[in-house]
Design a protein around this motif. Structure first.
Motif, mmCIF file in Angstrom:
data_model
loop_
_atom_site.group_PDB
_atom_site.id
_atom_site.type_symbol
_atom_site.label_atom_id
_atom_site.label_comp_id
_atom_site.label_asym_id
_atom_site.label_seq_id
_atom_site.Cartn_x
_atom_site.Cartn_y
_atom_site.Cartn_z
ATOM 1 N N ALA A 6 0.831 -1.209 0.000
ATOM 2 C CA ALA A 6 0.000 0.000 0.000
ATOM 3 C C ALA A 6 0.869 1.264 0.000
ATOM 4 C CB ALA A 6 -0.927 -0.003 1.212
ATOM 5 N N VAL A 7 1.860 1.297 0.876
ATOM 6 C CA VAL A 7 2.725 2.478 0.969
ATOM 7 C C VAL A 7 3.577 2.619 -0.295
ATOM 8 C CG1 VAL A 7 4.627 3.535 2.243
ATOM 9 C CG2 VAL A 7 2.764 2.425 3.479
ATOM 10 N N VAL A 62 3.010 1.487 -3.376
ATOM 11 C CA VAL A 62 2.226 1.864 -4.551
ATOM 12 C C VAL A 62 1.837 3.336 -4.490
ATOM 13 C CG1 VAL A 62 0.030 1.507 -5.755
ATOM 14 C CG2 VAL A 62 1.383 -0.462 -5.016
ATOM 15 N N GLU A 63 1.475 3.810 -3.306
ATOM 16 C CA GLU A 63 1.102 5.227 -3.197
ATOM 17 C C GLU A 63 2.290 6.129 -3.522
ATOM 18 O OE1 GLU A 63 -1.963 7.763 -0.586
ATOM 19 O OE2 GLU A 63 -0.673 6.404 0.556
ATOM 20 N N LEU A 64 3.466 5.767 -3.056
ATOM 21 C CA LEU A 64 4.669 6.530 -3.383
ATOM 22 C C LEU A 64 4.932 6.499 -4.890
ATOM 23 C CD1 LEU A 64 7.270 8.053 -2.584
ATOM 24 C CD2 LEU A 64 8.339 5.811 -2.179
ATOM 25 N N ILE A 122 2.770 5.999 -7.352
ATOM 26 C CA ILE A 122 1.756 6.766 -8.081
ATOM 27 C C ILE A 122 2.073 8.257 -8.017
ATOM 28 C CG2 ILE A 122 -0.666 7.497 -8.005
ATOM 29 C CD1 ILE A 122 -1.386 4.596 -7.305
ATOM 30 N N ALA A 123 2.483 8.734 -6.849
ATOM 31 C CA ALA A 123 2.837 10.150 -6.727
ATOM 32 C C ALA A 123 3.979 10.503 -7.674
ATOM 33 C CB ALA A 123 3.219 10.471 -5.286
ATOM 34 N N CYS A 146 -2.996 -3.074 -4.234
ATOM 35 C CA CYS A 146 -2.692 -2.082 -5.271
ATOM 36 C C CYS A 146 -3.987 -1.518 -5.848
ATOM 37 C CB CYS A 146 -1.863 -2.722 -6.378
ATOM 38 S SG CYS A 146 -1.455 -1.616 -7.739
ATOM 39 N N ARG A 203 -6.862 -1.077 -4.423
ATOM 40 C CA ARG A 203 -7.467 -0.109 -3.506
ATOM 41 C C ARG A 203 -6.759 1.241 -3.586
ATOM 42 N NH1 ARG A 203 -7.680 -4.641 0.065
ATOM 43 N NH2 ARG A 203 -5.966 -3.827 1.344
ATOM 44 N N VAL A 204 -5.430 1.210 -3.697
ATOM 45 C CA VAL A 204 -4.678 2.464 -3.780
ATOM 46 C C VAL A 204 -4.930 3.154 -5.112
ATOM 47 C CG1 VAL A 204 -2.388 3.501 -3.647
ATOM 48 C CG2 VAL A 204 -2.924 1.516 -2.223
ATOM 49 N N ALA A 219 -8.250 4.884 -4.965
ATOM 50 C CA ALA A 219 -8.226 6.088 -4.127
ATOM 51 C C ALA A 219 -7.529 7.262 -4.812
ATOM 52 C CB ALA A 219 -7.522 5.784 -2.800
ATOM 53 N N ASN A 220 -6.632 6.965 -5.773
ATOM 54 C CA ASN A 220 -5.840 8.027 -6.394
ATOM 55 C C ASN A 220 -6.292 8.391 -7.801
ATOM 56 O OD1 ASN A 220 -3.259 8.820 -4.660
ATOM 57 N ND2 ASN A 220 -3.691 6.660 -4.288
#
Length: 407
Positions: free
Chosen positions: A111-112, A114-116, A118-119, A139, A141-142, A145-146
């Protein structure tokens, strides 16, 4: 003037628009209208003055491009950026990456990570990416959300990991994920058999059968190094591409990643079957894996997309840098300074990626009816001056890319 509704959602006035279809067109002082997340029209700025819009972006020093498509990566591995640098592929995997993953990878890690990722991708112009990694449900879910577009490529391996015990469990969980997201507008699902050296012929055949029955794409690491090809010949009596073809795994749904070691007959086979190639130049250079013969593939009519691979083997997720590396490497490899010009590199990072992921009817070019996935690139800085009316230097990695809207 192009027929439009009385009011549109978004109107973007740009210095230049590169629609990528037709490939050679550069539209100067044009505007683009968006409604319900789709492109409605591209029209001269003078005509756009008559259009009413709920929001307007005035970007006179920018070039408007299709959102970039990162056709291969392992997003959560952004947390392993810089880990075990200066190693060749197999020692890097077997002695460093796989032990680190066994110790650290779980739902929270993914989760962490993938969010990094995507940013980082959004900041450098990527609006669609293909991800092959464990816990693809996390992945998903993230991604949801994005608001980014993603091909969730669920891994298939013969050995156990934190996500599954064996190939059957990988496949079962992956197909359950496909059922969960099949109506999601931003996500598709693909089979991800890791490589011929980590997935047995029997399990590859199982993937081939299910992919054909369900019409699901397949992404696989293939012909990544000369040693991989030699090992396959020694163990199975055939080169990996020939084995995949015999198993029924080569076709228009197949995304072959890396492909550094290819013969002329193999290039012809890729063209004949309609399989796609995903070129990851910086990862291949970092791991000293070899160089994909992009110029020969394109000349043969093979669709080539671009990918960054994971941040652990790159060490970034910037497709502008990948475009420049691909163009320069093609010139060096072929000995031809005209090989892979900038416009072709951009096409690989947009339409080529969209075709590889089976999304070319939705994204990859700025055409009426397509999803409004686009980026605006600022050409006003010193790194991009002088900027001619043909935008000859738009692909330089120094450009600052920012996402305008993602449908």
């Amino acid at each position: 003037m192009t027929a439009l509704p009385e009011s549109v959602d978004t109107l973007i006035h740009a210095g230049w628009i590169l629609p990528l279809a037709p490939a050679t067109s550069v539209l100067e002082n044009y505007s683009l209208a968006v409604g319900n997340g789709r492109i409605l029209a591209l029209l001269p700025r003078a005509e756009a003055a008559e259009v009413q819009a709920r929001e307007t972006f005035d970007l006179p020093g920018h070039v408007l491009l299709p959102g970039l498509v990162n056709a291969h990566g392992h997003a959560a591995m952004s947390l392993l950026r810089g880990y075990a640098d200066d190693q060749p592929l197999l020692p890097w995997l077997q002695q460093h990456i796989w032990p680190a993953e066994a110790q650290h990878v779980g739902p929270e890690f993914v989760a962490v990570g993938v969010e990094l990722a995507i940013a980082e991708m959004l900041r450098s112009g990527t609006t669609t990416f293909a991800d092959m990694y464990f816990f693809p449900d996390v992945c998903a879910r993230v991604v949801d959300a994005n608001g980014i577009r993603c091909q969730l490529t669920f891994p298939v391996l013969d050995f156990p990991t934190a996500w599954a015990r064996d190939a059957d469990e990988y496949i079962r969980k992956g197909l359950a994920l496909r059922d969960d997201v099949k109506h999601h507008q931003l996500m598709t699902v693909a089979f991800g058999p890791h490589a011929p050296y980590t997935v047995s012929p029997d399990n590859l055949a199982k993937v081939a059968t299910l992919a054909a029955e369900l019409d699901v794409p397949v992404q696989i690491h293939l012909h990544e190094t000369r040693g991989e090809v030699q090992q396959a010949v020694e163990q199975h009596g055939a080169r990996p591409l020939d084995s995949l073809h015999r198993l029924g795994l080569l076709g228009p749904r197949t995304q072959c990643v890396h492909m550094t070691e290819l013969t002329a007959p193999e290039i012809a086979l890729l063209a004949e079957t309609g399989a796609h190639v995903v070129h990851c130049p910086q990862s291949n250079m970092k791991l000293a894996s070899g160089a994909c013969p992009v110029d020969e593939l394109l000349a043969a009519g093979v669709n080539v997309a671009l990918g960054t691979d994971g941040a652990a083997s790159n060490n970034d997720l910037n497709l502008f840098g990948e475009m420049q590396s691909a163009a320069l490497l093609a010139k060096l490899q072929s000995g031809d300074a005209s090989a892979l010009p900038a416009a072709q590199a951009l096409s690989m990072a947009t339409l080529g990626g969209a075709r590889a992921l089976g999304l070319e009817d939705q994204i990859g070019s700025l055409e009426p009816g397509k999803q409004a996935d686009m980026i605006a690139v600022d050409l006003s800085g010193p790194e991009t001056r002088p900027c001619t009316t043909r935008c000859r230097n738009w692909y330089t990695p120094a450009m600052a890319a920012r996402s305008v809207t993602a449908g």
